[in-house]
Design a protein around this motif. Structure first.
Motif, PDB file in Angstrom:
ATOM      1  N   GLN A 171       0.801  -1.086   0.115  1.00 31.97           N
ATOM      2  CA  GLN A 171       0.122  -0.068  -0.221  1.00 31.97           C
ATOM      3  C   GLN A 171       0.851   1.157   0.076  1.00 31.97           C
ATOM      4  O   GLN A 171       0.534   2.375  -0.876  1.00 31.97           O
ATOM      5  CB  GLN A 171      -0.826  -0.042   1.188  1.00 31.97           C
ATOM      6  CG  GLN A 171      -1.953   1.055   1.219  1.00 31.97           C
ATOM      7  CD  GLN A 171      -2.805   1.268   2.377  1.00 31.97           C
ATOM      8  OE1 GLN A 171      -3.356  -0.054   3.018  1.00 31.97           O
ATOM      9  NE2 GLN A 171      -3.087   2.330   3.065  1.00 31.97           N
ATOM     10  N   MET A 172       1.865   1.204   0.785  1.00 39.51           N
ATOM     11  CA  MET A 172       2.813   2.574   0.764  1.00 39.51           C
ATOM     12  C   MET A 172       3.670   2.587  -0.606  1.00 39.51           C
ATOM     13  O   MET A 172       3.744   3.448  -1.035  1.00 39.51           O
ATOM     14  CB  MET A 172       3.870   2.089   1.767  1.00 39.51           C
ATOM     15  CG  MET A 172       3.481   2.245   3.060  1.00 39.51           C
ATOM     16  SD  MET A 172       2.416   3.743   3.453  1.00 39.51           S
ATOM     17  CE  MET A 172       0.885   3.390   3.674  1.00 39.51           C
ATOM     18  N   GLY A 173       3.808   1.604  -1.095  1.00 35.17           N
ATOM     19  CA  GLY A 173       4.234   1.784  -2.681  1.00 35.17           C
ATOM     20  C   GLY A 173       3.374   2.283  -3.467  1.00 35.17           C
ATOM     21  O   GLY A 173       3.698   3.225  -4.370  1.00 35.17           O
ATOM     22  N   LEU A 174       1.941   1.721  -3.400  1.00 36.20           N
ATOM     23  CA  LEU A 174       1.027   2.406  -4.199  1.00 36.20           C
ATOM     24  C   LEU A 174       1.014   3.973  -3.881  1.00 36.20           C
ATOM     25  O   LEU A 174       0.681   4.937  -4.871  1.00 36.20           O
ATOM     26  CB  LEU A 174      -0.388   1.808  -3.932  1.00 36.20           C
ATOM     27  CG  LEU A 174      -1.630   2.181  -4.412  1.00 36.20           C
ATOM     28  CD1 LEU A 174      -1.548   2.216  -6.061  1.00 36.20           C
ATOM     29  CD2 LEU A 174      -2.696   1.718  -4.108  1.00 36.20           C
ATOM     30  N   VAL A 175       0.941   4.301  -2.657  1.00 36.88           N
ATOM     31  CA  VAL A 175       1.168   5.666  -2.243  1.00 36.88           C
ATOM     32  C   VAL A 175       2.148   6.649  -2.837  1.00 36.88           C
ATOM     33  O   VAL A 175       1.756   7.743  -3.376  1.00 36.88           O
ATOM     34  CB  VAL A 175       0.907   5.835  -0.508  1.00 36.88           C
ATOM     35  CG1 VAL A 175       0.782   7.249  -0.314  1.00 36.88           C
ATOM     36  CG2 VAL A 175      -0.313   5.268   0.108  1.00 36.88           C
ATOM     37  N   LEU A 176       3.010   5.974  -2.923  1.00 33.48           N
ATOM     38  CA  LEU A 176       4.267   6.656  -3.349  1.00 33.48           C
ATOM     39  C   LEU A 176       4.135   6.716  -4.914  1.00 33.48           C
ATOM     40  O   LEU A 176       4.371   8.033  -5.530  1.00 33.48           O
ATOM     41  CB  LEU A 176       5.429   5.959  -3.297  1.00 33.48           C
ATOM     42  CG  LEU A 176       6.908   6.505  -3.901  1.00 33.48           C
ATOM     43  CD1 LEU A 176       7.114   7.686  -3.300  1.00 33.48           C
ATOM     44  CD2 LEU A 176       7.867   5.464  -3.838  1.00 33.48           C
ATOM     45  N   PHE A 177       3.438   5.956  -5.492  1.00 32.98           N
ATOM     46  CA  PHE A 177       2.953   5.971  -6.949  1.00 32.98           C
ATOM     47  C   PHE A 177       1.919   6.967  -7.072  1.00 32.98           C
ATOM     48  O   PHE A 177       2.078   8.107  -8.137  1.00 32.98           O
ATOM     49  CB  PHE A 177       2.613   4.595  -7.636  1.00 32.98           C
ATOM     50  CG  PHE A 177       2.548   4.467  -9.139  1.00 32.98           C
ATOM     51  CD1 PHE A 177       3.529   4.194  -9.893  1.00 32.98           C
ATOM     52  CD2 PHE A 177       1.190   4.654  -9.548  1.00 32.98           C
ATOM     53  CE1 PHE A 177       3.576   4.099 -11.285  1.00 32.98           C
ATOM     54  CE2 PHE A 177       1.068   4.687 -10.967  1.00 32.98           C
ATOM     55  CZ  PHE A 177       2.021   4.248 -11.857  1.00 32.98           C
ATOM     56  N   TRP A 178       0.882   7.015  -6.232  1.00 34.03           N
ATOM     57  CA  TRP A 178      -0.154   7.842  -6.643  1.00 34.03           C
ATOM     58  C   TRP A 178       0.163   9.306  -6.183  1.00 34.03           C
ATOM     59  O   TRP A 178      -0.506  10.273  -6.837  1.00 34.03           O
ATOM     60  CB  TRP A 178      -1.119   7.289  -5.541  1.00 34.03           C
ATOM     61  CG  TRP A 178      -2.399   8.283  -5.281  1.00 34.03           C
ATOM     62  CD1 TRP A 178      -3.404   8.177  -5.840  1.00 34.03           C
ATOM     63  CD2 TRP A 178      -2.616   9.056  -3.923  1.00 34.03           C
ATOM     64  NE1 TRP A 178      -4.235   9.145  -5.604  1.00 34.03           N
ATOM     65  CE2 TRP A 178      -3.650   9.684  -4.338  1.00 34.03           C
ATOM     66  CE3 TRP A 178      -1.677   9.412  -2.968  1.00 34.03           C
ATOM     67  CZ2 TRP A 178      -4.380  10.646  -3.421  1.00 34.03           C
ATOM     68  CZ3 TRP A 178      -2.141  10.413  -2.083  1.00 34.03           C
ATOM     69  CH2 TRP A 178      -3.478  10.948  -2.293  1.00 34.03           C
ATOM     70  N   VAL A 179       1.250   9.460  -5.129  1.00 37.97           N
ATOM     71  CA  VAL A 179       1.368  11.131  -4.960  1.00 37.97           C
ATOM     72  C   VAL A 179       1.795  11.767  -6.196  1.00 37.97           C
ATOM     73  O   VAL A 179       1.375  12.944  -6.372  1.00 37.97           O
ATOM     74  CB  VAL A 179       2.402  11.090  -3.868  1.00 37.97           C
ATOM     75  CG1 VAL A 179       3.065  12.282  -3.688  1.00 37.97           C
ATOM     76  CG2 VAL A 179       1.937  10.624  -2.402  1.00 37.97           C
ATOM     77  N   TYR A 180       2.389  10.970  -7.186  1.00 36.95           N
ATOM     78  CA  TYR A 180       2.960  11.521  -8.279  1.00 36.95           C
ATOM     79  C   TYR A 180       2.227  11.340  -9.538  1.00 36.95           C
ATOM     80  O   TYR A 180       2.743  11.400 -10.796  1.00 36.95           O
ATOM     81  CB  TYR A 180       4.365  11.342  -8.250  1.00 36.95           C
ATOM     82  CG  TYR A 180       5.238  12.006  -7.301  1.00 36.95           C
ATOM     83  CD1 TYR A 180       5.454  13.449  -7.381  1.00 36.95           C
ATOM     84  CD2 TYR A 180       6.101  11.032  -6.573  1.00 36.95           C
ATOM     85  CE1 TYR A 180       6.029  14.063  -6.292  1.00 36.95           C
ATOM     86  CE2 TYR A 180       6.779  11.714  -5.536  1.00 36.95           C
ATOM     87  CZ  TYR A 180       6.867  13.230  -5.233  1.00 36.95           C
ATOM     88  OH  TYR A 180       7.617  13.715  -4.187  1.00 36.95           O
ATOM     89  N   ASP A 181       0.994  10.634  -9.412  1.00 39.81           N
ATOM     90  CA  ASP A 181       0.428  10.140 -10.510  1.00 39.81           C
ATOM     91  C   ASP A 181      -0.466  11.348 -10.804  1.00 39.81           C
ATOM     92  O   ASP A 181      -1.501  11.743 -10.079  1.00 39.81           O
ATOM     93  CB  ASP A 181      -0.470   9.015  -9.978  1.00 39.81           C
ATOM     94  CG  ASP A 181      -1.512   8.490 -11.070  1.00 39.81           C
ATOM     95  OD1 ASP A 181      -1.311   8.914 -12.420  1.00 39.81           O
ATOM     96  OD2 ASP A 181      -2.348   7.603 -10.922  1.00 39.81           O
TER      97      ASP A 181
END
Lengths: 243, 243
Positions: free
Chosen positions: A181-191
């Motif tokens: 989920q944290m990996g997803l958050v990192l991806f999402w922050v800059y999506d």
């Protein structure tokens, strides 16, 4: 959190806690938190002072500090809120299925739904959160409560699933899903794709992959790898690491 | 990079390139790059101007811009240098062993050795590099050359190893090891343990794990998972993604 538990411990022996004040103080706390998040978004985290937040919320600076001892603690309040909203929203999403891939996917897509209103805000302050020694980091000791809330969602994801998992990984898997989920958050922050479409796509593509890897972890041929993963997690996961 | 290949293509037919100028201009380029890295470290990336870099290096601002069209391009120069130093240092480290775990470990430990002098500097500018749309990001189009140099090191790691890999993953595995290296870089940037001891420990713990996972990828039971991983990588790896 600490204050609450202290109160719970002592309350039965002493006079009842002044619960009548709670709703008002909860309102003030929420008002300060929402004002802060709006100002962080409008002016930037670094350029927003506690004084400005208090002024905009119509409370004294001392009062603002009473609820949040620093700007960083306001972000903690934001994490706690997201975690609570997610836990509430995920409940119905998980009710319909025992399939692990579906459960992981529903949980992560629900997180994206809950977090969407804060997308711009998250990108804005994320720079300050990337350092694991920052109290803003999801890996910091200060974030332990929000992290535990998020991990417990993933415990439900696994517990209600029809997939049997390797017993030696049982305690770690919820943390591993949280890490995903944290990996997803990192991806999402800059999506910057419309409606975070790429983040959603990443969830749809990786949820079955994670579910399959978890199912495979019970195979004998996987045992040495599973043991190695368990060792690394024990040493490097935030709640296991020594300061 | 592009200029060099163009030159290599046309040189046999045309007059010899003016190689006598190269050493001087290479010296100036290096001088500007080293001055910039020193100033970034002393004053911070955001607060250092091209004008200040040129002045400190004793060249005109126009000359500095001739070599690096922006501050971001100076960081690219830094990436290229690290990648070149790593490629050179890794060569002897790989010569002694065909064991995949040893080769991965040697490669990543060598990266930590090469990068150590820039540790403080890296932590300082990393905030600006976390955004994949920033030209500073290792995932950006601007970083393609440095990324390809790093990926090609991992191609050597795999090619010289005694471990046979799943054929359908052959093209992706070097990128996957590069992604592992980026994870290590993220960890290392914020690693404050003496001599980056925790980062070294992470390498020692995860290199055998990665090697084992790669070896397992050939098992029949793993094939569906491998196919899923391949799909996700094809869609989400930087050089595969659509802008």
């Amino acid at each position: 959190m600490d204050d609450d538990s202290a109160e719970a411990d002592t309350a039965p022996a002493g006079p009842p806690a002044p619960r009548t004040r709670a709703p008002k103080s909860e309102q003030t706390r929420t008002l300060i938190l929402e004002t802060a998040m709006r100002l962080f978004e409008e002016r930037g985290f670094d350029r927003t002072t506690m004084r400005a937040i208090a002024q905009e919320a119509g409370v004294s600076t001392g009062n603002a500090y009473y609820y949040f001892s620093s700007k960083e603690h306001l972000i903690q309040g934001f994490y706690d809120r997201i975690a609570a909203e997610h836990a509430a929203a995920v409940h119905p999403a998980l009710a319909g299925t025992a399939d692990l891939a579906d459960r992981i996917q529903a949980t992560l897509l629900t997180w994206l739904d809950v977090a969407e209103p804060y997308h711009r805000f998250a990108a804005q302050f994320f720079k300050n959160a990337a350092d694991p020694d920052s109290p803003l980091s999801p890996f910091s000791a200060d974030s332990a409560a929000a992290r535990e809330a998020a991990v417990s969602v993933h415990r439900q994801v696994l517990a209600g699933s029809s997939t049997k998992t390797a017993p030696e990984l049982a305690d770690r898997l919820p943390h591993l899903l949280w890490l995903m989920q944290m990996g997803l958050v990192l991806f999402w922050v800059y999506d910057r794709s419309p409606d975070a479409a790429r983040s959603r796509r990443l969830v749809v593509r990786t949820a079955p992959l994670a579910a399959r890897a978890i199912a495979l972890s019970r195979f004998r041929v996987m045992r040495p790898l599973v043991a190695q993963i368990e060792d690394v997690l024990a040493e490097f996961l935030p709640d296991a690491r020594e300061p």
